[in-house]
Motif scaffolding. Sequence first.
Motif, PDB file in Angstrom:
ATOM      1  N   VAL A  93     -29.327 -12.252  27.060  1.00 13.20           N
ATOM      2  CA  VAL A  93     -29.200 -11.917  25.506  1.00 13.20           C
ATOM      3  C   VAL A  93     -30.171 -10.636  25.624  1.00 13.20           C
ATOM      4  CG1 VAL A  93     -30.398 -12.916  23.423  1.00 13.20           C
ATOM      5  CG2 VAL A  93     -29.460 -14.268  25.137  1.00 13.20           C
ATOM      6  N   MET A  94     -29.862  -9.729  24.911  1.00 10.28           N
ATOM      7  CA  MET A  94     -30.268  -8.528  24.753  1.00 10.28           C
ATOM      8  C   MET A  94     -30.722  -8.153  23.075  1.00 10.28           C
ATOM      9  SD  MET A  94     -28.748  -4.773  25.957  1.00 10.28           S
ATOM     10  CE  MET A  94     -27.524  -4.519  24.657  1.00 10.28           C
ATOM     11  N   ARG A  95     -31.643  -7.352  22.925  1.00  5.32           N
ATOM     12  CA  ARG A  95     -32.070  -7.199  21.866  1.00  5.32           C
ATOM     13  C   ARG A  95     -31.837  -5.728  21.509  1.00  5.32           C
ATOM     14  NH1 ARG A  95     -38.777  -6.589  20.635  1.00  5.32           N
ATOM     15  NH2 ARG A  95     -38.571  -5.378  18.605  1.00  5.32           N
ATOM     16  N   ILE A  96     -31.636  -5.606  20.217  1.00  6.20           N
ATOM     17  CA  ILE A  96     -31.082  -3.959  19.727  1.00  6.20           C
ATOM     18  C   ILE A  96     -31.967  -3.954  18.262  1.00  6.20           C
ATOM     19  CG2 ILE A  96     -29.508  -2.700  18.739  1.00  6.20           C
ATOM     20  CD1 ILE A  96     -27.593  -3.492  20.605  1.00  6.20           C
ATOM     21  N   ASP A  97     -32.699  -3.097  18.292  1.00  5.81           N
ATOM     22  CA  ASP A  97     -33.447  -2.619  17.134  1.00  5.81           C
ATOM     23  C   ASP A  97     -33.051  -1.877  16.260  1.00  5.81           C
ATOM     24  OD1 ASP A  97     -35.453  -4.376  17.622  1.00  5.81           O
ATOM     25  OD2 ASP A  97     -36.685  -2.908  18.529  1.00  5.81           O
ATOM     26  N   ASP A 113     -24.032 -11.432  27.345  1.00  2.00           N
ATOM     27  CA  ASP A 113     -23.736 -12.832  26.507  1.00  2.00           C
ATOM     28  C   ASP A 113     -23.818 -12.696  24.966  1.00  2.00           C
ATOM     29  OD1 ASP A 113     -22.583 -14.418  28.791  1.00  2.00           O
ATOM     30  OD2 ASP A 113     -24.466 -14.161  29.775  1.00  2.00           O
ATOM     31  N   GLU A 114     -24.960 -12.127  24.661  1.00  4.13           N
ATOM     32  CA  GLU A 114     -25.158 -12.002  23.193  1.00  4.13           C
ATOM     33  C   GLU A 114     -26.213 -10.972  22.919  1.00  4.13           C
ATOM     34  OE1 GLU A 114     -26.501 -15.252  19.566  1.00  4.13           O
ATOM     35  OE2 GLU A 114     -26.036 -15.920  21.615  1.00  4.13           O
ATOM     36  N   ILE A 115     -26.014 -10.413  21.742  1.00  5.95           N
ATOM     37  CA  ILE A 115     -26.954  -9.348  21.161  1.00  5.95           C
ATOM     38  C   ILE A 115     -27.507  -9.781  20.068  1.00  5.95           C
ATOM     39  CG2 ILE A 115     -26.806  -7.045  20.201  1.00  5.95           C
ATOM     40  CD1 ILE A 115     -24.828  -6.170  21.887  1.00  5.95           C
TER      41      ILE A 115
END
Length: 228
Positions: A93-97, A113-115
């Motif tokens: 799971v990756m964070r995007i700001d 898998d998920e943003i």
Amino acid sequence: MRFVIVGAGRVGLRTARVLQESGHEVVLIERDDGAVERARTAGFEVIGGDGAIEETLDQADLAAADALGALTGDLNDNFVACMIAKEHGCRTVMRIDEDYREEIYRRYASDVDEIIYPERLGAIAAKNALLGGNIRAVADIAQNLQLVEFTIQETSPMQGYSLSELELPADSRLLAHGKGEAPLSVPDADETLETGDRVVILADFGTLADVRSIVVGESGRATALGGA
């Protein structure tokens, strides 16, 4: 379950706390000394180091982890951490700001898998709490789509009508229906819409005003149904 969280800042630490309170095992990775100390004081297992370096991630025993959340404020570091975790079979799971842009999503979405967009999710929750009423934004599905939950009121135009009589604009679709406090379920065309019923509709931003008018009427409290 065992989770590895890269980043012990605001988002990472809160996520770790929620997971731990649910009975899961959590290990945090953080390179800032101050954040490391705060997380340890809060009772978490913390590995000091750069989560975008494989040697640091190896200390977290990725082979035994179910998932890795790369939740730092650095997009590139998050992506690298996810790619390393993928090699160990972890869900990623990756964070995007950054503000949503289609090219950013396309660049990374197929590799993880998920943003997640914490600021957008937080803004949706705040928007719903502030505006109240009978309309609740559930999620931004894409740049031009939103999932919205409507609650039928006594003054709603569709009150007393069946789901089969609900005629929505072309760029919208009824996905779920719930009677009062009952769980949402697949819509049954023969069900009658009554006060307190909830309907979940996927709609293009451009049709949301029309959907609102059809389902809850012009008197329903309007929300800023676009992106956060």
